[in-house]
Design an enzyme around this catalytic site. Structure first.
Site, PDB file in Angstrom:
ATOM      1  N   SER A 182      -3.313  -2.187  -2.932  1.00 27.82           N
ATOM      2  CA  SER A 182      -2.769  -3.466  -1.365  1.00 27.82           C
ATOM      3  C   SER A 182      -2.530  -4.215  -2.140  1.00 27.82           C
ATOM      4  CB  SER A 182      -3.877  -3.207  -0.622  1.00 27.82           C
ATOM      5  OG  SER A 182      -3.535  -4.053   0.803  1.00 27.82           O
ATOM      6  N   TYR A 197      -3.712  11.982   2.136  1.00 26.28           N
ATOM      7  CA  TYR A 197      -2.209  11.305   2.660  1.00 26.28           C
ATOM      8  C   TYR A 197      -1.642  11.788   2.628  1.00 26.28           C
ATOM      9  CZ  TYR A 197      -3.894   7.624  -0.684  1.00 26.28           C
ATOM     10  OH  TYR A 197      -4.610   6.414  -1.384  1.00 26.28           O
ATOM     11  N   LYS A 222       7.109 -11.923   4.825  1.00 26.50           N
ATOM     12  CA  LYS A 222       7.887 -11.186   6.157  1.00 26.50           C
ATOM     13  C   LYS A 222       6.878 -11.819   7.313  1.00 26.50           C
ATOM     14  CE  LYS A 222       6.351  -6.158   5.679  1.00 26.50           C
ATOM     15  NZ  LYS A 222       7.376  -5.135   5.095  1.00 26.50           N
TER      16      LYS A 222
END
Length: 340
Positions: free
Chosen positions: A217, A61, A227
């Protein structure tokens, strides 16, 4: 904050975990959709203040920067954090070449990467060390022996796997039992109302062998946050706006119907669609923890609302039915007669 047992192990982790994938400025994977260091620090501090003490990261990451930042921020409070990280992929991703022995699941790679993660994290032990994805080029016994040695040395407390096929989970448990090695205690996998493929094989395997589930996720890369709007492009700056292929796979007619159902349930509970999507996962008995990624403190606070949402049996059934994929053979054949 609710605590749950990690599979059949003695480790207890928070029902919501903090995902650190967006921590640190990424040059490769996650480039442009990460948090700046200051905001990431505020998210980390807010998570601990809210009672989340389980944090998930990986060597790759932000090319190792996520681990470095966590190492800085945990100083003086390491015991407050149940720390999970991973190995398998090259730390530098595609931004710079790495030696073949610095990636994959060979003994040499695992032991070297563990030492590198410990250095970046400024700690002498990892609570949950996870294989980031299976590696069929390496015998499973070699991988498990390396993890077993790390556990015996005290550098790792528990081992887990991520992104495994169901047969590979089964093979791993069998090999650990046969050779008297430490086994995987958890599986980290993608699972949400718009990504239920793991229910075919991986989740039943984890259920059978008592492995805890860590879910990544859970909002379908943000799709279930509410959204996004049908017929409109993703909002600028969102992950799905940056990842065109993921948007094409996610914005399906069934997923829009699923989102409509989530919005309807959210309205009945006077809450957000994200909290409903997370509550659906938290209601699954196999789930040890749901990993929530937050690029801002506001996003973190929105996700925390899921802990107060209790969906009824009828609402869970509605969401199950609207989001059910075409399972295919032999699952439809078996499912008509008994659970698989």
């Amino acid at each position: 904050m609710e605590y749950r047992q990690l599979g059949r192990s003695g480790l207890r982790i928070t029902a919501l975990s903090l995902g650190a994938m967006t921590f640190g400025e990424a040059k490769g994977f996650m480039k442009g959709v990460h948090s700046d260091d200051a905001e990431a620090r505020r998210v980390f501090d807010a998570a601990l203040a809210a009672g989340i003490d389980t944090v998930d990261t990986a060597n790759g990451y932000a090319e190792g920067r996520s681990e470095e930042l966590l190492g800085q921020w945990m100083q003086g409070r390491r015991q407050q954090v149940t720390l999970a990280t991973k190995c398998r992929f090259p730390t530098l991703g595609g931004t710079s070449p790495m030696h073949p022995n610095q990636q994959g699941l060979s003994r040499k790679s695992i032991l070297w990467n563990c030492e590198e993660s410990l250095r970046r994290l400024r700690t002498d032990y990892i609570d949950l060390y996870q294989v980031h994805m299976q590696d069929r080029s390496v015998p499973i016994e070699e991988t498990l022996r390396a993890f077993d040695d790390l556990i015996r040395s005290g550098k790792v407390r528990y081992a887990g796997c991520s992104n495994y096929a169901g047969y590979r989970v089964t093979e791993s448990v069998w090999a650990a039992d046969k050779h008297g090695l430490a086994r995987y205690e958890s599986v980290q996998l993608q699972w949400s109302l718009v990504a239920r493929d793991a229910e075919r094989e991986v989740i039943p395997a984890a259920r059978t062998f008592g492995l805890g589930l860590l879910v990544w996720s859970p909002l379908g890369r943000g799709f279930l946050s509410g959204k996004y709007r049908k017929g409109q492009p993703p909002p600028a700056g969102t992950r799905l706006e940056a990842w065109k292929d993921s948007w094409a796979m996610t914005a399906t007619d069934q997923n829009w119907r699923t989102l409509d159902a989530v919005l309807a349930v959210a309205q009945r509970h006077d809450t957000t669609p994200a909290s409903v999507a997370l509550a659906w996962l938290l209601a699954k008995p196999e789930v040890s923890s749901v990993i929530v990624g937050a690029r801002s403190v506001q996003q973190l606070q929105d996700n925390l609302r899921a802990l107060q949402v209790k969906l009824s049996a009828q609402e869970l059934k509605e969401l199950d039915e609207v989001s059910a994929p075409a399972w295919g053979y032999p699952y439809n054949f078996i499912g008509a007669r008994e659970p698989w």
